[in-house]
Design a protein around this motif. Sequence first.
Motif, PDB file in Angstrom:
ATOM      1  N   PHE A  18       0.812  -1.215   0.000  1.00 38.43           N
ATOM      2  CA  PHE A  18       0.000   0.000   0.000  1.00 38.43           C
ATOM      3  C   PHE A  18       0.851   1.273   0.000  1.00 38.43           C
ATOM      4  N   VAL A  19       2.009   1.240   0.640  1.00 34.12           N
ATOM      5  CA  VAL A  19       2.857   2.423   0.574  1.00 34.12           C
ATOM      6  C   VAL A  19       3.372   2.607  -0.856  1.00 34.12           C
ATOM      7  N   SER A  20       3.584   1.501  -1.563  1.00 32.76           N
ATOM      8  CA  SER A  20       4.020   1.580  -2.957  1.00 32.76           C
ATOM      9  C   SER A  20       2.896   2.075  -3.860  1.00 32.76           C
ATOM     10  N   VAL A  21       1.661   1.621  -3.577  1.00 29.83           N
ATOM     11  CA  VAL A  21       0.502   2.165  -4.292  1.00 29.83           C
ATOM     12  C   VAL A  21       0.451   3.680  -4.117  1.00 29.83           C
ATOM     13  N   ALA A  22       0.624   4.124  -2.889  1.00 32.50           N
ATOM     14  CA  ALA A  22       0.543   5.556  -2.597  1.00 32.50           C
ATOM     15  C   ALA A  22       1.660   6.331  -3.273  1.00 32.50           C
ATOM     16  N   ILE A  23       2.865   5.776  -3.303  1.00 29.74           N
ATOM     17  CA  ILE A  23       4.012   6.487  -3.881  1.00 29.74           C
ATOM     18  C   ILE A  23       3.816   6.712  -5.374  1.00 29.74           C
ATOM     19  N   ILE A  24       3.506   5.637  -6.118  1.00 29.97           N
ATOM     20  CA  ILE A  24       3.364   5.793  -7.572  1.00 29.97           C
ATOM     21  C   ILE A  24       2.130   6.607  -7.916  1.00 29.97           C
ATOM     22  N   ALA A  25       1.030   6.423  -7.152  1.00 25.21           N
ATOM     23  CA  ALA A  25      -0.180   7.207  -7.405  1.00 25.21           C
ATOM     24  C   ALA A  25       0.067   8.682  -7.113  1.00 25.21           C
ATOM     25  N   LEU A  26       0.770   8.974  -6.023  1.00 29.79           N
ATOM     26  CA  LEU A  26       1.091  10.361  -5.703  1.00 29.79           C
ATOM     27  C   LEU A  26       1.913  11.003  -6.812  1.00 29.79           C
ATOM     28  N   GLN A  27       2.877  10.248  -7.326  1.00 25.28           N
ATOM     29  CA  GLN A  27       3.711  10.747  -8.408  1.00 25.28           C
ATOM     30  C   GLN A  27       2.854  11.117  -9.620  1.00 25.28           C
ATOM     31  N   LEU A  28       1.945  10.230 -10.012  1.00 25.33           N
ATOM     32  CA  LEU A  28       1.083  10.492 -11.162  1.00 25.33           C
ATOM     33  C   LEU A  28       0.095  11.615 -10.887  1.00 25.33           C
ATOM     34  N   MET A  29      -0.393  11.695  -9.646  1.00 26.78           N
ATOM     35  CA  MET A  29      -1.348  12.747  -9.293  1.00 26.78           C
ATOM     36  C   MET A  29      -0.694  14.132  -9.360  1.00 26.78           C
ATOM     37  N   ILE A  30       0.515  14.228  -8.855  1.00 28.26           N
ATOM     38  CA  ILE A  30       1.205  15.522  -8.905  1.00 28.26           C
ATOM     39  C   ILE A  30       1.501  15.901 -10.351  1.00 28.26           C
ATOM     40  N   MET A  31       1.890  14.920 -11.164  1.00 27.06           N
ATOM     41  CA  MET A  31       2.117  15.186 -12.582  1.00 27.06           C
ATOM     42  C   MET A  31       0.859  15.728 -13.245  1.00 27.06           C
TER      43      MET A  31
END
Length: 820
Positions: A18-31
């Motif tokens: 779940f922390v990995s889900v959050a990391i990659i999703a956060l990256q895409l969301m900020i983009m």
Amino acid sequence: MKNSQPFYNYWSAASVFFVSVAIIALQLMIMRAMSVTHYYHFSYLIISTALLGFGASGTFLALFYDKLKSRFELWNLLFFLGFTLSIPITYWITQSLPLDTQYLLHSGEQIMLLVTYNVLLFIPFFFGGTIVGFMISYFKREVPELYAANLIGSGAGGVFAIGLMFLVPAFKLPVMITPVAFLSMVCFWLSVRFEPGKNHARDVIIGSIGAVATLAAVLIAPPHSIDQYKALAHFQQLERQGDAEQIQERFGPRGQINVYASPTFHHTLFAGAMATTTPPDQLALMLDGQLTGAIFSIDDPEEAAIMDFTPQSLPYRLLDDPHVLLLGETGGVNVWMAKRMGAERITVVQNNPQLVDLIENDLADLGGSIYRDEQVEVIAQNPRLFLEQTDQTFDLIQLVQGEVLTTGSGGLQGLSEDYLLTVESIARARDRLSPDGMISITREIQSPPRDNLKIFSIFRDAVLNFSSDRPEEHLFISRNYLAANTLLTKSPITPERVERFVEEARQLQLDREFYPGIVSEEIDQINIIDGPDETNYSYIHHAINRILFDDADAFYDDWAYQVRSSTDDSPYFQDFFKWSSLDRFLETYGDQWFQRLELGYVILVITFLQLSIVGFLLIIAPLLFRRKYYKGTNNKLPTLIYFFCIGTGFMFIEMTFIQTFTLFLGDPIFSVAAILSSILVFSGIGSGVQKKLGMEPGRRMRIAAGSIIGITLIYLLTVDPLLQLFIGAGTAWRFLITILLLMPVSFFFGWMFPSGVHILEKSDGSLIPWAWGVDGFASVAAAPLAIILSMSFGFTNVILLGLLFYGMAGVTSYFWKLES
């Protein structure tokens, strides 16, 4: 799952997932958010910043792991809390910074703001990387499972992010990841809940803080500021003054759509000064904050008379009752023109289904009804993919997607891939023309010329490389004082068509820059623009003559901008930057030289240099500050080389695969999510099977490196004809084919990191946190460097360079010292 170390269980892997889900999703969301608030090039800054946080977490753990591991549960719980809190807090602050990307290097204050921006975005990714690295270092024997959870979670994060983009406005997206971060913290707490002597009061306090932060992040909207140079910022200011009204807003992974009505808005792209009528009432259409067109609020083609005075109308004057293909049409303005100019049939291809639905339905009473006309067919599909799949022929193909204003962008779109404006795309479009058909594109004029010369080069090379025709027999170029229209014909241009072209251009008061048989000395400019000294013609005509009839390569090398053809292997049409022109800009423009550069490329280079320097310093920091501790370790050099090579090689190949298969799949948003998720998930599966192989790690390294090199080389030799064979298949089949092709090489990607950690576990376990940091820092440099190299040398060469790094990683397997 075997409980081979204290407190390790399924919840441990779930927390990493779940922390990995959050990391990659956060990256895409900020983009996605920054594509609206700033520009597309910020995505590369975000990717690099995210990975820098991962690398820095390795340095942190290399320095302090011995002190942290004694209270593993407490420290990791605090890291989870820091991750949860930092997501909304840092995003709120960055959205409040007055960053002006067009004045970087021109203002020390702006440079400091960019650094601050980087540091703030670094923080949540640092906490996320620390969590994963800490657990990998602590549970050494479970690295295959944990790394698999990390990769599979990252893949799932991409899919989750795309889904959320349909539900939440772009500016709110990053903070909506906070609940996932909190869920990862809950999973970790569950994994250690039976630890002897557990302090439940402390856990309640930490958990309560995380819960309150999560609730606040979801309920309280963050600041919403738009770059002042974007059209959306201008219309928002007009709205505050009472001079504009927002009619519609849509959001999704393909972009944010805003439609405004304002009596101050009159936009008819490239209409000449000779126009005898005024533009009709119209709406402003914006995508990701940038003006992408107008919507004429009319019911009859007669009300679109202003279009008669545009260069875009010229090809209609050379054709009779054409079947027209409009690639990338947005608001319907060119449909009105086609109707007015006597088109028999009109096919509109638009990549964004939300935009098509908006115009056809919500705006039907405000001009969108043109899309419902019986002569008009609207197709929601990627324009390039449509060209590859269609077997129809057309009399006129207008590349509307390329007909944009570039003034004020400062080159900030230079990093955007454009597969419609490549040599291969134009050659394919030319194949779809009827015998008398032509391709048309109208583009703004710059001084010195830039965009139109690159378009001309692409058209020329499409003829030279994909036919036996002579380019000079198939090209028309004309212009007013605003824009140039370039036409490419299927058949050789006849004298009768030349005569008709000259006469129609004269009626529109367009200067004829090129047609078969033109005589330079007879040119008499109507709309006077700069040209060579002691000549009566423009630099556009001068450049065309040199490209067609002189040494084209010498011209390209000498020109101020990079105007060589863009190809599918390097589809960066809007990249015009040349290092060799820096001295010329400094000499010619003085203090204003920076505003004349292609800022997207410059910011990419600045990002690469900034992160590479920081990365290098943080890599060597543990070796300097803990010299005595690391002095007795045996494998520092193999660790450095191996993890640097696999981090760099993976990023080079992954980013290039994304480009290759995106062209095949068509939709750039869903394609990236599917490709990235496939690579990461299959890599995770490859990692997860490591413990069951019963093979020593050095051998696994060599097998994996050799397999990656072999499979990828086979791809390079066969993938283009193979994908072309299935380009006409349905969407589901193309996605399935992509997944099947990516599966073998991705599976072996997942072998490399656990194999390296396994060797360190057997010899120098203290180097594992440092190895995690080296791998992250290698990716920091590789992300922007892969783009820089692909812009100069093409995707194929970037892949080959990535394979070289994997080969070096495989060779290091012979140099590890396995004694403890």
